[in-house]
Design a protein around this motif. Structure first.
Motif, PDB file in Angstrom:
ATOM      1  N   ASP A  47       0.866  -1.181   0.000  1.00 14.21           N
ATOM      2  CA  ASP A  47       0.000   0.000   0.000  1.00 14.21           C
ATOM      3  C   ASP A  47       0.897   1.223   0.000  1.00 14.21           C
ATOM      4  O   ASP A  47       1.913   1.252   0.691  1.00 14.21           O
ATOM      5  CB  ASP A  47      -0.900  -0.002   1.236  1.00 14.21           C
ATOM      6  CG  ASP A  47      -2.045   0.989   1.108  1.00 14.21           C
ATOM      7  OD1 ASP A  47      -1.765   2.213   1.082  1.00 14.21           O
ATOM      8  OD2 ASP A  47      -3.210   0.563   1.029  1.00 14.21           O
ATOM      9  N   ASP A  48       0.540   2.248  -0.772  1.00  9.35           N
ATOM     10  CA  ASP A  48       1.405   3.429  -0.849  1.00  9.35           C
ATOM     11  C   ASP A  48       1.267   4.335   0.363  1.00  9.35           C
ATOM     12  O   ASP A  48       2.066   5.253   0.551  1.00  9.35           O
ATOM     13  CB  ASP A  48       1.136   4.213  -2.139  1.00  9.35           C
ATOM     14  CG  ASP A  48      -0.275   4.759  -2.209  1.00  9.35           C
ATOM     15  OD1 ASP A  48      -1.184   4.108  -1.655  1.00  9.35           O
ATOM     16  OD2 ASP A  48      -0.476   5.818  -2.827  1.00  9.35           O
ATOM     17  N   GLN A  49       0.280   4.092   1.222  1.00  7.20           N
ATOM     18  CA  GLN A  49       0.113   4.876   2.442  1.00  7.20           C
ATOM     19  C   GLN A  49       0.756   4.129   3.615  1.00  7.20           C
ATOM     20  O   GLN A  49       0.308   3.048   3.999  1.00  7.20           O
ATOM     21  CB  GLN A  49      -1.364   5.132   2.721  1.00  7.20           C
ATOM     22  CG  GLN A  49      -2.045   5.969   1.645  1.00  7.20           C
ATOM     23  CD  GLN A  49      -3.508   6.224   1.944  1.00  7.20           C
ATOM     24  OE1 GLN A  49      -4.075   5.657   2.860  1.00  7.20           O
ATOM     25  NE2 GLN A  49      -4.122   7.090   1.160  1.00  7.20           N
ATOM     26  N   GLU A  50       1.789   4.714   4.177  1.00  2.00           N
ATOM     27  CA  GLU A  50       2.550   4.026   5.225  1.00  2.00           C
ATOM     28  C   GLU A  50       1.691   3.681   6.436  1.00  2.00           C
ATOM     29  O   GLU A  50       1.828   2.599   7.027  1.00  2.00           O
ATOM     30  CB  GLU A  50       3.734   4.893   5.666  1.00  2.00           C
ATOM     31  CG  GLU A  50       4.621   4.208   6.696  1.00  2.00           C
ATOM     32  CD  GLU A  50       5.804   5.063   7.097  1.00  2.00           C
ATOM     33  OE1 GLU A  50       6.602   4.608   7.940  1.00  2.00           O
ATOM     34  OE2 GLU A  50       5.922   6.195   6.569  1.00  2.00           O
ATOM     35  N   LEU A  51       0.791   4.579   6.804  1.00  3.87           N
ATOM     36  CA  LEU A  51      -0.044   4.339   7.972  1.00  3.87           C
ATOM     37  C   LEU A  51      -0.954   3.135   7.756  1.00  3.87           C
ATOM     38  O   LEU A  51      -1.122   2.293   8.650  1.00  3.87           O
ATOM     39  CB  LEU A  51      -0.882   5.589   8.285  1.00  3.87           C
ATOM     40  CG  LEU A  51      -1.678   5.561   9.590  1.00  3.87           C
ATOM     41  CD1 LEU A  51      -0.742   5.402  10.777  1.00  3.87           C
ATOM     42  CD2 LEU A  51      -2.496   6.847   9.732  1.00  3.87           C
TER      43      LEU A  51
END
Length: 216
Positions: free
Chosen positions: A9-13
């Protein structure tokens, strides 16, 4: 043995959240994370996981193309994750070879369940996704004769495919056909093999596209 998972996923969170949930399970191990589709493909090659959790919208290479490459090049099972419940994503992801499709607001327990189900060789779709998939397949289905491949199925295998497309479990199919679950598993395996399908999701697509089953 633990179920080996790659989370992409490109969103780290989001990535960290999924990793934390899965790593907390005694039978699941996150072996790598990826921030885009290209990294996901590389991680699968390097770590040979059982399951890839894959976001659809990512830079450099989107999830659809990444899923296609992973499914062509390995036995890794792919579960697509997205915030967008849109028809074209469902259709393209499943045709790319994905075995599951979940929205990112999935509950913790459902996420873990999805990984276990897909790792075991089955398929899983969120209910809203299933409804959209059936409607989309029906809308797109060409008005053509039944594909020749279906003629290779026995009468009982064809019945099994119909029940699969209607969402019945192996136990429910066994009760309906008055046979054992082992016999149903054999029929399902034969259907997938004869029609050159990866899993039950693709069997559902085939059944609706061929006109073997109609909505409702």
């Amino acid at each position: 043995m633990s179920i080996r998972v790659v989370v992409a996923d490109d969103q780290e969170l989001v990535r960290s959240g999924f990793t934390m949930i899965l790593d907390a399970q005694p039978d699941i191990e996150v072996v790598a994370e990826a921030s885009d589709g290209a990294e996901a493909v590389t991680a699968v090659r390097r770590h040979a996981p059982d399951v890839l959790l894959l976001d659809i919208r990512m830079p450099h290479m989107d999830g659809i193309e990444a899923a296609r490459r992973v499914c062509e090049q390995s036995s890794c099972r792919v579960v697509m994750l997205t915030t967008f419940d849109l028809d074209e994503y469902v259709y393209e992801a499943l045709y790319a070879g994905a075995s599951g499709f979940l929205l990112k607001d999935v509950r913790r327990d459902d996420l873990v369940h999805a990984v276990r189900v897909v790792a075991a060789g089955d398929s899983l779709l969120a209910p809203s996704v299933t409804r959209r998939l059936v409607a989309d397949i029906t809308r797109r289905r060409p008005k053509s004769p039944e594909p020749p491949a279906l003629s290779s199925l026995t009468a009982r295998e064809t019945e099994t495919l119909r029940h699969l497309a209607r969402g019945l479990t192996n136990a429910e199919i066994a009760a309906t056909l008055h046979v054992s679950e082992h016999t149903v598993k054999t029929h399902v395996s034969n259907v997938l093999s004869k029609l050159h399908l990866r899993d039950r999701v693709q069997a559902v697509i085939c059944a609706y596209e061929s006109g073997l089953v109609a909505p409702g």
